[in-house]
Design a protein around this motif. Structure first.
Motif, short mmCIF file in Angstrom:
data_model
loop_
_atom_site.label_atom_id
_atom_site.label_comp_id
_atom_site.label_asym_id
_atom_site.label_seq_id
_atom_site.Cartn_x
_atom_site.Cartn_y
_atom_site.Cartn_z
N ARG A 61 -11.07 42.71 9.13
CA ARG A 61 -11.08 41.62 7.90
C ARG A 61 -9.87 41.03 8.10
N SER A 62 -9.96 39.99 7.09
CA SER A 62 -8.82 39.03 6.98
C SER A 62 -7.58 39.81 6.18
N LEU A 63 -6.43 39.84 6.81
CA LEU A 63 -5.36 40.32 6.44
C LEU A 63 -4.77 39.58 5.02
N THR A 64 -4.27 40.53 4.24
CA THR A 64 -3.72 39.85 3.03
C THR A 64 -2.25 39.04 3.11
N LYS A 65 -1.89 38.08 2.49
CA LYS A 65 -0.57 37.49 2.55
C LYS A 65 0.59 38.49 2.41
N ALA A 66 0.59 39.45 1.91
CA ALA A 66 1.34 40.78 1.74
C ALA A 66 1.59 41.52 3.22
N GLU A 67 0.04 41.77 3.76
CA GLU A 67 -0.09 42.58 4.96
C GLU A 67 0.90 41.78 6.16
N VAL A 68 0.44 40.28 6.15
CA VAL A 68 0.93 39.63 7.22
C VAL A 68 2.61 39.55 7.10
#
Length: 88
Positions: A61-68
């Motif tokens: 899935r696409s990572l969230t901004k915080a995960e990146v």
């Protein structure tokens, strides 16, 4: 670098723009045309290997901004910690 002479047909409006740009930049029209040929050659080059030859397993899935942000921060900290020559 040795060069080879060639003839091409060009739109008169493009040539006028090149003439104006050469005068403004203080370089020859030929230099601008050589730069354009180089850009065209690089844009159409076929590489022997793909740009990305490896794939990476991800969460699917696409990572969230915080995960990146957290992943990048962690990688920078790891890199800084392995740099024995850094002056901190």
């Amino acid at each position: 670098m040795s060069m080879k002479r060639t003839n091409v047909y060009a739109d008169p409006e493009d040539l006028a723009i090149i003439k104006e740009a050469a005068k403004r930049r203080g370089i020859s029209e030929a230099e601008i045309i050589r730069q354009g040929i180089h850009l065209a050659a690089m844009a159409n080059r076929v590489w022997d290997e793909p740009l990305f030859s490896r794939t990476f397993a991800g969460p699917g899935r696409s990572l969230t901004k915080a995960e990146v942000r957290d992943t990048v921060t962690e990688a920078v900290r790891r890199e800084a910690g392995s740099d024995s020559g850094s002056a901190e």
